[in-house]
Design a protein around this motif. Structure first.
Motif, PDB file in Angstrom:
ATOM      1  N   SER A 174     -37.162  11.210   5.375  1.00  0.00           N
ATOM      2  CA  SER A 174     -35.976  10.785   4.633  1.00  0.00           C
ATOM      3  C   SER A 174     -35.067   9.928   5.505  1.00  0.00           C
ATOM      4  CB  SER A 174     -35.200  12.005   4.135  1.00  0.00           C
ATOM      5  OG  SER A 174     -34.599  12.683   5.230  1.00  0.00           O
ATOM      6  N   SER A 175     -34.149   9.207   4.833  1.00  0.00           N
ATOM      7  CA  SER A 175     -33.172   8.411   5.587  1.00  0.00           C
ATOM      8  C   SER A 175     -32.331   9.296   6.501  1.00  0.00           C
ATOM      9  CB  SER A 175     -32.263   7.646   4.622  1.00  0.00           C
ATOM     10  OG  SER A 175     -32.983   6.655   3.931  1.00  0.00           O
ATOM     11  N   LEU A 179     -31.976   8.781  10.425  1.00  0.00           N
ATOM     12  CA  LEU A 179     -30.663   8.562  11.035  1.00  0.00           C
ATOM     13  C   LEU A 179     -30.395   9.563  12.155  1.00  0.00           C
ATOM     14  CD1 LEU A 179     -28.516   7.803   7.869  1.00  0.00           C
ATOM     15  CD2 LEU A 179     -28.734   6.303   9.853  1.00  0.00           C
ATOM     16  N   ASP A 190     -26.817   4.256   3.848  1.00  0.00           N
ATOM     17  CA  ASP A 190     -28.271   4.315   3.759  1.00  0.00           C
ATOM     18  C   ASP A 190     -28.910   2.964   4.044  1.00  0.00           C
ATOM     19  OD1 ASP A 190     -30.758   5.748   3.035  1.00  0.00           O
ATOM     20  OD2 ASP A 190     -30.783   4.350   1.351  1.00  0.00           O
ATOM     21  N   ASN A 191     -28.165   1.867   3.794  1.00  0.00           N
ATOM     22  CA  ASN A 191     -28.785   0.562   3.991  1.00  0.00           C
ATOM     23  C   ASN A 191     -29.032   0.253   5.464  1.00  0.00           C
ATOM     24  OD1 ASN A 191     -26.096   0.111   4.695  1.00  0.00           O
ATOM     25  ND2 ASN A 191     -26.123  -2.012   3.956  1.00  0.00           N
ATOM     26  N   VAL A 193     -30.754   2.152   7.456  1.00  0.00           N
ATOM     27  CA  VAL A 193     -32.184   2.436   7.583  1.00  0.00           C
ATOM     28  C   VAL A 193     -32.992   1.391   6.826  1.00  0.00           C
ATOM     29  CG1 VAL A 193     -34.017   4.107   7.109  1.00  0.00           C
ATOM     30  CG2 VAL A 193     -31.773   4.908   7.866  1.00  0.00           C
ATOM     31  N   GLN A 194     -32.578   1.061   5.629  1.00  0.00           N
ATOM     32  CA  GLN A 194     -33.314   0.094   4.812  1.00  0.00           C
ATOM     33  C   GLN A 194     -33.471  -1.242   5.521  1.00  0.00           C
ATOM     34  OE1 GLN A 194     -31.161  -0.176   1.140  1.00  0.00           O
ATOM     35  NE2 GLN A 194     -31.685   1.908   0.478  1.00  0.00           N
ATOM     36  N   THR A 214     -42.400   2.562   1.408  1.00  0.00           N
ATOM     37  CA  THR A 214     -41.213   3.202   0.849  1.00  0.00           C
ATOM     38  C   THR A 214     -41.633   4.110  -0.299  1.00  0.00           C
ATOM     39  OG1 THR A 214     -39.820   1.301   1.389  1.00  0.00           O
ATOM     40  CG2 THR A 214     -38.991   2.841  -0.278  1.00  0.00           C
ATOM     41  N   GLY A 219     -38.097   8.560   0.880  1.00  0.00           N
ATOM     42  CA  GLY A 219     -37.956   8.053   2.235  1.00  0.00           C
ATOM     43  C   GLY A 219     -39.054   7.067   2.580  1.00  0.00           C
ATOM     44  N   TYR A 220     -39.518   7.130   3.831  1.00  0.00           N
ATOM     45  CA  TYR A 220     -40.444   6.141   4.355  1.00  0.00           C
ATOM     46  C   TYR A 220     -41.593   6.838   5.066  1.00  0.00           C
ATOM     47  CZ  TYR A 220     -36.243   3.441   3.516  1.00  0.00           C
ATOM     48  OH  TYR A 220     -35.142   2.894   2.922  1.00  0.00           O
TER      49      TYR A 220
END
Length: 231
Positions: A174-175, A179, A190-191, A193-194, A214, A219-220
């Motif tokens: 997850s973000s 983080l 959140d952006n 991480v994006q 994604t 998450g990623y």
């Protein structure tokens, strides 16, 4: 190919908050972790849990750090990373004399501790010196990334992000987890991480099909491309 079992780390720290945060960070780094509040059960855990490395506080109730390092050395081949507020040269020398592999001075940044733990584990051969995901090779010690044999140039933040995702390959992160482990805090736009994921993804895809995915709302994840994926 089967995934190797995670390296085992034993944390011995009497401060409950530090013990909890260190344990969470090491688990998030893909390690198997047990924690103790003092050294009373250390010998039993060395025999039963059989850690590859012990994160050990210097100042503990009862037997303190240097005496416990001697116990670790007598009972196992585990590495030792010492946590200590005693950072004088004579204290460090005493620790190295009894067999400490590395020191982390309190107060410390969790990411530094995780990096030092992984570095000692790599020196001991308990974790791979490089990580391979499909045709992507990452060498954390050398700071090198190659895709299909070609070097990939990353910023320091992109490299930390890639190493974190590679340590958790095939798992959706997850973000908030990213983080906390890459930037060191859990509340931010959140952006952030994006933006870094997008930049990292573009660089990786210059040399092959998509590895960094994604999962919407989750998450990623870094994983090998499925058969038939387009370059």
């Amino acid at each position: 190919m089967s995934t190797p079992a995670p390296a085992r780390v034993l944390v011995v720290e009497d401060d409950a908050a530090i013990r909890s945060s260190v344990t969470q960070a090491l688990v998030a780094a893909g390690l198997e972790v047990r924690a103790l509040p003092d050294g009373e059960e250390l010998e039993a855990e060395l025999a039963g849990f059989r850690p590859a490395l012990v994160v050990l506080d210097w100042m503990l109730p009862g037997r303190q750090g240097p005496h416990l390092v001697e116990l670790v050395r007598a009972r196992s081949g585990a590495g030792v990373v010492m946590l200590t507020a005693r950072d004088a040269v004579e204290d460090r020398l005493r620790g190295f004399e009894v067999g400490v592999d590395d020191y982390v001075a309190k107060p410390f940044v969790t990411e530094e501790l995780v990096a030092r733990v992984r570095a000692v584990l790599r020196r001991l051969g308990a974790v791979p010196t490089s990580v391979q995901v499909a045709d992507l090779r990452i060498d954390p010690d050398a700071g090198l990334v190659e895709r299909a044999g070609s070097p990939v140039s990353l910023t320091a933040t992109e490299f930390r992000l890639l190493c974190f995702l590679a340590d958790h390959r095939d798992k959706v992160m997850s973000s908030a987890q990213i983080l906390t482990q890459v930037w060191g805090y859990g509340e931010y736009a959140d952006n952030l991480v994006q933006v870094h994921v997008s930049a990292l993804r573009r660089k990786l895809e210059e040399h092959g099909p998509r590895l960094l995915h994604t999962e919407r709302g989750l998450g990623y994840v870094l994983r090998a491309p499925r058969e038939g994926a387009r370059p």
